[in-house]
Design an enzyme around this catalytic site. Sequence first.
Site, PDB file in Angstrom:
ATOM      1  N   LYS A 149      12.880  39.246   3.448  1.00 53.82           N
ATOM      2  CA  LYS A 149      13.955  39.363   2.674  1.00 53.82           C
ATOM      3  C   LYS A 149      14.784  38.487   3.429  1.00 53.82           C
ATOM      4  CE  LYS A 149      17.365  43.690   0.930  1.00 53.82           C
ATOM      5  NZ  LYS A 149      17.958  44.006   1.450  1.00 53.82           N
ATOM      6  N   ILE A 197      24.367  43.270  -0.018  1.00 57.21           N
ATOM      7  CA  ILE A 197      22.962  43.680   0.068  1.00 57.21           C
ATOM      8  C   ILE A 197      23.580  44.978  -0.239  1.00 57.21           C
ATOM      9  CG2 ILE A 197      21.256  43.514   1.662  1.00 57.21           C
ATOM     10  CD1 ILE A 197      22.932  41.924   3.802  1.00 57.21           C
ATOM     11  N   SER A 222      18.445  46.435  -3.006  1.00 53.84           N
ATOM     12  CA  SER A 222      18.743  45.312  -2.828  1.00 53.84           C
ATOM     13  C   SER A 222      17.484  43.823  -2.428  1.00 53.84           C
ATOM     14  CB  SER A 222      19.832  45.278  -1.544  1.00 53.84           C
ATOM     15  OG  SER A 222      19.037  45.597   0.050  1.00 53.84           O
ATOM     16  N   GLY A 244      20.271  52.757   0.384  1.00 50.31           N
ATOM     17  CA  GLY A 244      21.139  53.628  -0.501  1.00 50.31           C
ATOM     18  C   GLY A 244      19.824  53.793  -1.523  1.00 50.31           C
ATOM     19  N   GLY A 245      18.087  52.650  -1.590  1.00 49.69           N
ATOM     20  CA  GLY A 245      17.227  52.778  -2.102  1.00 49.69           C
ATOM     21  C   GLY A 245      16.918  51.634  -2.559  1.00 49.69           C
ATOM     22  N   SER A 246      17.723  50.556  -1.873  1.00 46.49           N
ATOM     23  CA  SER A 246      16.871  49.105  -1.542  1.00 46.49           C
ATOM     24  C   SER A 246      15.838  48.258  -1.451  1.00 46.49           C
ATOM     25  CB  SER A 246      17.745  48.599  -0.605  1.00 46.49           C
ATOM     26  OG  SER A 246      19.280  48.893  -0.784  1.00 46.49           O
TER      27      SER A 246
END
Length: 558
Positions: A149, A197, A222, A244-246
């Site tokens: 990433k 992000i 993200s 948060g769920g990335s």
Amino acid sequence: MVAQTFNVIQTKAVPKGTPEFEEKREALLRTFADKVPKEYYIPQDVIDNPPQDVSNLATTFGILTPQQIEITEQYDATGLAQAIAEKKYSAVEVVKAFSTRAIIAHQLTCCLTQWFPDEAIEQARKADEYLEKNGKPIGPLHGVPVSIKDHMPIAGTYSSYGYFGSIQHDEKDSQLVRILRNMGAVFYCKTNQPQSIMHLESDSHWGRVLNPYNIHLSAGGSTGGEAALIAMKGSALGVGTDIGGSIRGPSAFCGIYGFKPTSYTLPMKDMLAGTFPAELNILCSIGPMCRTLRDMDLMTKGLLAAKPHLEDPRLIPTKWTGLETPTTKPLKIGIIHNDGFIEPQPPVKRAVSWAKERLSDPKYKDLVEIKDFTPYNASEAWSLIRRQYWPEGGKLMVDHIEETGEPILPLSAWIWKDAEAGGMRTAADVSTMRGERDQYRIKFAEHWNSQDVDFLIGPCFVGPASAHDTAFFWTYTSLYNYVDYPGVVVPTPIKAEKGEKYAENYQALSDACSSVKQLWEEGDFEKAPINLQIVGRKYHDNELFGALAVLKEILGLV
């Protein structure tokens, strides 16, 4: 005849900034394009008139050789490491195959930010020489190409927070990258992510990442570039972060495997250029994204075997047993049909029903016991976490983004909207937030205990991949960041179908629930894959993988 230029498909362009910003952005994109040999360009007519589903196009242009197709399609990372160790393929052959497929995937989905095949080939050549000289591999990822990433520092590359003003050149590897390198990994590209992000859609100064199965949908965020690249088979193994769920969101959007550990399990030292105010109360996790359960296990085991806690005292010393972790049977599993806040869209409901039916088969009664489960007050968690992400009201991020003339993207404004009104919070405010968080966590644990379950299975998101600029509600993933529980998302055979409708007896659980239904009725989600999320208690990451080993056959996991 006009010579073809290097282009990527963009079904919905990101908003434009000032002329000065756009000039700098164009120069950045041109620098990337200048590195790409013309023989890797896909046909311009595909750029101009792309099909909705581009997931299988990479092999149709005559760019990849039959061997490169075999290498990129027939192996997961564990299998690649074994094939290289047995000298079926050289590390150089493998990295050339993935580098080539990655640049094809980028043209179809805008998944990359950097592409450095020459440096990767040199890394791979050294791996081949080591194997020849020593008769054994460097480590468990010997010669395996690993995608990274964009914000994660790799020596000699650039990193950013997904906006132009944050770009910096990195002189050294982050801790995790260094460990992966010592495991034998070869780095060949970095992948796209959102501005700040902090979206569930990867849209940045590099462009917008498209979902391979339906380019009018998001690839998630993200870590959306990673997810799209892996789904396009331009990578076998990547690394994502999740606050948060990335990891879980994009993995679900693109139908791959993803693991968010409990915080402070895997190394994040030097992972960001600066501090992130959200982590005063909500900690980020880092984890693998890939094609199989065993690849998640392989990466996690190798990272923890390096004892990263000796270098970073924030980490919890963890002995990894993973898929070999013994479990108490039958596993008591809670099935989440909805979270009491938002009713999932129709194909997600179908996937949950599919899993419940499989788990209810009498032949598995000694392995699993299932019961319906509703999480504790998901609407409260969503309200609290949205404010706690931005204790400075988002102002610092806004100022940094706008100073170069870059526009604030729609989902950036959305995610800090609730916190913006409060502005810069005081230390006392942040302390109060922590108290609210801890009280919620205690109530969540009490609620879990009262329902007597070991693990949960349920939605990863309110629907399949969202339409562009509409990934508003992350409640099904952010909840587990707020309570800091580990989660894995896994593919199912379910895909979104044209013409699916909500049940006739549907009743909205909230205004957000009504909005989600409206988004479904306005969109076209055909062919979008559906994943499910499996969650364990905090610090029970090993036990979660032990449960996955039990569920593998039942749910048809690989």
